[in-house]
Enzyme design. Structure first.
Site, mmCIF file in Angstrom:
data_model
loop_
_atom_site.group_PDB
_atom_site.id
_atom_site.type_symbol
_atom_site.label_atom_id
_atom_site.label_comp_id
_atom_site.label_asym_id
_atom_site.label_seq_id
_atom_site.Cartn_x
_atom_site.Cartn_y
_atom_site.Cartn_z
ATOM 1 N N HIS A 85 -10.855 -5.119 13.299
ATOM 2 C CA HIS A 85 -10.251 -3.820 13.005
ATOM 3 C C HIS A 85 -10.920 -2.758 13.864
ATOM 4 C CE1 HIS A 85 -7.835 -1.084 10.594
ATOM 5 N NE2 HIS A 85 -8.823 -0.223 10.767
ATOM 6 N N ASP A 164 -4.389 2.390 -1.238
ATOM 7 C CA ASP A 164 -4.669 2.932 0.103
ATOM 8 C C ASP A 164 -3.408 3.530 0.718
ATOM 9 O OD1 ASP A 164 -6.226 3.311 2.598
ATOM 10 O OD2 ASP A 164 -4.736 1.918 3.367
ATOM 11 N N ARG A 171 -4.194 11.830 2.357
ATOM 12 C CA ARG A 171 -5.306 12.303 3.206
ATOM 13 C C ARG A 171 -4.773 12.869 4.513
ATOM 14 N NH1 ARG A 171 -8.267 7.240 4.315
ATOM 15 N NH2 ARG A 171 -9.491 8.531 5.708
ATOM 16 N N SER A 186 -10.767 2.745 2.917
ATOM 17 C CA SER A 186 -9.405 2.486 3.380
ATOM 18 C C SER A 186 -9.351 1.213 4.235
ATOM 19 C CB SER A 186 -8.936 3.707 4.181
ATOM 20 O OG SER A 186 -7.785 3.441 4.914
ATOM 21 N N LYS A 190 -8.102 -2.910 2.796
ATOM 22 C CA LYS A 190 -7.006 -3.665 3.422
ATOM 23 C C LYS A 190 -7.515 -4.982 4.016
ATOM 24 C CE LYS A 190 -5.946 -0.098 5.824
ATOM 25 N NZ LYS A 190 -5.622 1.262 6.148
HETATM 26 N N1 URA Z 1 -7.895 3.385 9.691
HETATM 27 C C1 URA Z 1 -7.616 3.168 8.384
HETATM 28 O O1 URA Z 1 -7.044 2.148 8.027
HETATM 29 N N2 URA Z 1 -7.992 4.078 7.489
HETATM 30 C C2 URA Z 1 -8.627 5.204 7.836
HETATM 31 O O2 URA Z 1 -8.953 5.979 6.965
HETATM 32 C C3 URA Z 1 -8.907 5.447 9.208
HETATM 33 C C4 URA Z 1 -8.544 4.509 10.123
#
Ligand code: URA
Length: 446
Positions: A85, A164, A171, A186, A190
């Protein structure tokens, strides 16, 4: 649970107090169920953003978001499943190159990605620029494809971390994105829900990243890795520079085209430095190499042998995309005519800098990203850089090509491109994009 008074929690946080894990869990669950309105959650988000969340609160927030939906179990799929990620950057098409490389090296890659956010691009938008490519597979199809071809790339489904989805959208419109506890919860909610065994994080630092300073980015890396380890998942973070766009293309289809060039071994530059470093970590964590360095060698071999490219074509075909178009190297069917931006008369010497943040915003204005959540993106819009820092230029030489459907604003777009460039007489000191590496053993101090 309905005895919780949201106003009491908002006020306590506003005054700098702490919430218990149970209060955070209840608050998140009630919000996900639609029982607390957006305006109260917005107030809470801003109070937390300003007053901070401690480690226990961040942990409780992550857990609440993770368990707001299903946590997938992929143990019936053989192999150590590893994902990557990125915290988001400009020209960051690494996932498109990396996932097929790592899968071609025998490590299954289950990847659930996001859309463009602010000035940064998103893997889903890039994949969807391939005509026909579907990112909306359901979980049984996701699982089947991973078992069949070793790689799957989809968007967040309704089952994965629904808290999320809601919190993220809120947000985005309440000025509460750039906060380490929220970003960490966040991302990790995931990633931990998608069924991985291990995770590699590309934590961006610099002008084009959400975290602008190295100190903030280091803290983010430590928080993310700490959460992964708490869940028993080996997790490694690479801290990588994001001051200048990564590679040469910015925009969805332009980035797909550049990714294909990389998979064919035709482009070796800053983009491949980051991609190979992350691939090495994933292949090592996935048990297909004895060290990250050996993982890098395996990744390179998968490009040289054509296996990584073949895996990408297979992924595109299986997910409904036009594999023949991708393989042919032809342009997008809806391609725009290129508008060439040239170096001005006074420009000579070398390119000393290119502002990633400015070009990220410009790419959104060209149509490659969204200003509002519901905006469509133009698959063919974007910018292709002809020169990067350190390269010599002469007056009149092409600096970049701009692609957009908005022909009326082309002169304005061209001046924005020019404003993002800096020229000078001295070649800048080009540093490695890999700043450092953080694992359970701490910082490597590269
Ligand atoms: N990527 C995400 O999935 N969440 C965030 O808050 C910032 C970047």
């Amino acid at each position: 649970m309905s005895s919780l008074n949201p106003v009491e929690l908002i006020v306590r946080k506003r005054e700098g107090g702490s919430l218990t894990p149970e209060e955070i869990r209840t608050f998140v669950n009630l919000y996900t169920a639609g029982e607390i309105p957006d305006y109260q959650v917005s107030a809470f988000l801003m109070a937390a953003f300003i007053k901070g969340l401690d480690d226990a609160e961040t942990a409780a927030l992550t857990d609440s978001m993770l368990f707001s939906g299903s946590v997938l179990d992929l143990s019936d799929v053989p192999g150590t499943k590893v994902d990557k990620h990125s915290t988001g950057g400009v020209g960051d098409k690494v996932s498109l190159i990396l996932a097929p490389i790592v899968a071609a090296c025998g490590v299954p890659v289950p990847m659930i990605s996001g859309r463009g956010l602010g000035h940064t691009g998103g893997t889903l938008d890039k994949l969807e620029s391939i005509p026909g490519f579907r990112v909306d597979l359901d979980i049984p199809a996701y699982r089947r494809q991973l078992a069949d071809i070793g790689v799957v790339m989809i968007g967040q489904t309704a089952e994965i971390a629904p808290a999320d989805r809601k919190l993220y959208a809120l947000r985005d419109v309440t000025g509460t994105v750039e906060f380490i506890p929220f970003i960490s919860a966040s991302i990790m909610s995931k990633k931990l829900a998608e069924g991985i065994d291990a995770l590699v994080l590309d934590v961006k630092t610099g002008r084009g990243a959400f975290m602008k300073t190295e100190a903030q980015s280091r803290r983010l890396a430590e928080t993310l890795v700490g959460i992964g380890l708490r869940f028993g998942k080996p997790t490694v973070a690479l801290l990588t520079r994001m001051d200048v766009p990564l590679g040469r293309a910015i925009g969805n289809w332009p980035e797909v085209a550049e990714s294909v060039a990389c998979l064919r071994g035709e482009q070796v530059d800053d983009l491949m430095e980051v991609t190979l470093a992350l691939a090495g970590e994933m292949i090592w964590l996935g048990g297909q190499a004895n060290s990250p360095e050996e993982g890098i060698a395996r990744a390179r071999a998968s490009i040289d042998s054509g296996e990584a490219m073949a895996k990408f074509i297979e992924l595109v075909r299986v997910q409904g995309g036009d594999a023949a178009l991708v393989e042919s190297g032809a342009n997008h069917p809806d391609a725009h005519e290129a508008y060439v931006v040239r170096a001005p008369d006074h420009a000579r010497g070398v390119v000393t800098d290119i502002d990633a943040l400015a070009l990220g915003h410009l790419s959104v204005a060209l149509g490659a990203g969204r200003i509002r959540k519901e905006d469509p993106v133009d698959p063919a819009a974007g910018i292709v850089l002809h020169v990067k820092p350190g390269e010599a230029i002469e007056a009149g030489q092409p600096l970049a090509e701009v692609f957009t459907a908005d022909r009326t604003n082309l002169p304005g777009f061209a001046s924005s491109v020019l404003a993002a460039f800096r020229f000078g007489d001295e070649r800048p000191q080009l540093q490695s994009l890999i700043v450092d590496r953080f694992t359970a053993d701490g910082w490597m101090n590269l």
